[in-house]
Design a protein around this motif. Structure first.
Motif, short mmCIF file in Angstrom:
data_model
loop_
_atom_site.label_atom_id
_atom_site.label_comp_id
_atom_site.label_asym_id
_atom_site.label_seq_id
_atom_site.Cartn_x
_atom_site.Cartn_y
_atom_site.Cartn_z
N UNK A 241 26.20 67.46 -2.94
CA UNK A 241 26.44 65.69 -2.50
C UNK A 241 25.60 65.00 -1.43
N UNK A 242 25.67 64.03 -1.46
CA UNK A 242 24.90 62.66 -1.07
C UNK A 242 25.39 63.45 0.87
N UNK A 243 26.21 63.49 0.73
CA UNK A 243 26.50 63.37 2.26
C UNK A 243 26.72 64.73 2.75
N UNK A 256 19.76 61.69 -8.22
CA UNK A 256 20.68 61.19 -9.59
C UNK A 256 22.08 60.56 -9.09
N UNK A 257 22.36 59.16 -9.41
CA UNK A 257 23.49 58.94 -9.25
C UNK A 257 22.85 56.98 -9.43
N UNK A 258 24.30 56.18 -9.94
CA UNK A 258 24.08 55.53 -10.18
C UNK A 258 24.12 54.03 -9.09
N UNK A 259 23.48 52.53 -8.78
CA UNK A 259 22.60 51.97 -8.18
C UNK A 259 23.52 51.79 -7.27
N UNK A 260 25.00 51.80 -7.29
CA UNK A 260 25.65 50.90 -6.21
C UNK A 260 26.12 52.35 -5.81
N UNK A 261 25.37 53.87 -5.70
CA UNK A 261 26.54 54.95 -5.27
C UNK A 261 24.86 55.37 -4.45
N UNK A 263 22.40 56.24 -1.31
CA UNK A 263 21.95 55.79 0.00
C UNK A 263 21.76 54.70 0.69
N UNK A 264 21.70 53.59 1.89
CA UNK A 264 21.06 52.37 1.35
C UNK A 264 19.82 52.22 1.58
#
Length: 392
Positions: A241-243, A256-261, A263-264
């Motif tokens: 996961x990103x964290x 791989x993730x939808x845009x809202x998920x 990282x900035x």
């Protein structure tokens, strides 16, 4: 001579010497600064990778023995040295003076040697000529194992005691420098899927911290495609996961993730207005870290983009940094060429010599096909008649 004139001359010499020393010092500082700043002047570090052969331990019998082993060289390696570590054992009855072994690379012979004068496991370290290396390589072992029978060993009959065992631990050790990845999808994919990148855990697929069911499906689609091109038995690509992304220098991260998920930092690399009716696949490199952003506003398009990156054939064709995927984009690999016929060799392959002779071949299947129990391979042989002319 006037003393004041002499002093004036000495003072001028001293001033000139001091200025010269200052100039040399300044030039030295500038050169050191350029060396530290310029990556082209700074020497690249060497890497090592040991590629194990997929062959299991095997015994070859007969006076003449022959077997093939296969290994690959990554396109982004600048190989400095390649060593074949050959682990073997020959019959305790074999004559070390008359038995011999020859090594060939891609059909070119380059090394012959005799077994050591001892029994049990032996290891021979053989330097491979770099000029013979290709992407896919065939290493061939040939030889004759003759038993000890005094002065008439040349007249030996073939017996079960003429044997050579090739041990499973045989491998090729590479010393190389890495060629830096360029921004294209093709280059990223080469490095991301490379044997050394995966073995040293520099490749990771990154999902959203709390992924939806569709996002998780997209991640698994990409992972299944990567699993088809991994050639080593024990190495795997991690999914994190990103964290827990923990990006380090020389890492290759497929996010791989939808845009809202996203990282900035990665959101800034994508124009959200372009994602209403399509998905974006884009490379982004920062401070030695390599990212492939796979994103969309819609879950269906995200899964479609994941099928694109799971397809090695498509990824290797893209020589640009950004690829767009719509609902009409074809993401399945093409069928096998030549109506499902696969050419085992690109040139005439002759099997010569007396007695039982064998030859093996490496078949690379497309990434959406796999071998399974019960699979069948049909071979078509061409019969060649040899015409012998006797000249009187």
């Amino acid at each position: 001579m006037n003393k004041s004139f002499i002093n004036k001359q000495n003072g001028t010499k001293q001033n000139g010497t001091a200025k010269l020393l200052q100039f040399i010092l300044m030039v030295g500082i500038i050169i050191i600064g350029l060396i530290e700043m310029s990556p082209s002047i700074k020497a690249a570090s060497n890497h090592t990778y040991v590629q194990q052969f997929q062959n299991s331990t095997a015994t070859l019998s007969g006076k003449s023995v022959e077997t093939n082993m296969y290994f690959t060289k990554m396109d982004y390696w600048n190989v400095k040295k390649a060593t074949f570590n050959f682990n073997y054992q020959i019959s305790q009855l074999a004559s070390r003076q008359t038995s011999d072994i020859t090594v060939s690379m891609n059909g070119i012979k380059f090394k012959s040697f005799r077994p050591q004068k001892k029994t049990g496991l032996q290891t021979e370290q053989i330097r491979i000529p770099l000029r013979l290396l290709e992407g896919e390589n065939q290493l061939q072992i040939e030889g004759q194992i003759l038993n000890q029978t005094g002065s008439k060993n040349y007249n030996l009959a073939q017996t079960p005691a003429n044997w050579l065992t090739i041990e499973k631990g045989s491998n090729v050790n590479f010393e190389y420098q890495l060629k830096e990845a360029d921004p294209t999808l093709h280059s990223f994919y080469d490095h991301f899927s490379g044997q050394d990148t995966i073995a040293y855990q520099h490749s990771r697929i990154v999902s959203a911290t709390n992924p939806s069911g569709d996002e998780l499906t997209a991640v698994m689609i990409a992972l299944s495609g990567e699993s088809r091109v991994i050639t080593t038995e024990n190495d795997q690509i991690q999914v994190v996961p990103m964290k827990h992304m923990n990006a380090q220098k020389d890492d290759y991260l497929m996010v791989i993730a939808t845009y809202q998920h996203l990282p900035r930092q990665l959101k800034k690399q994508v124009d959200s207005t372009e994602l209403t009716q399509k998905a974006i696949i884009k490379t982004y490199y920062s401070k030695g870290k390599h990212y492939l952003i796979v994103t969309s506003q819609k879950a269906s398009l995200l899964k479609k983009a994941a099928r694109f990156v799971a397809n090695a054939e498509l990824m290797n064709e893209v020589n640009r940094s950004t690829e767009t995927v719509t609902k009409n984009t074809a993401t399945f690999s093409s069928s096998l060429h030549d109506d499902d016929y696969y050419h085992l060799t690109t040139k005439t392959d002759q099997i010569l010599g007396a007695g039982h002779r064998e030859s093996s071949y490496l078949i690379s299947l497309p990434n959406d096909r796999s071998n399974a129990d019960g699979s069948q391979v049909t071979l078509h042989f061409a019969t060649v008649k040899i015409l012998t002319l006797n000249v009187h």
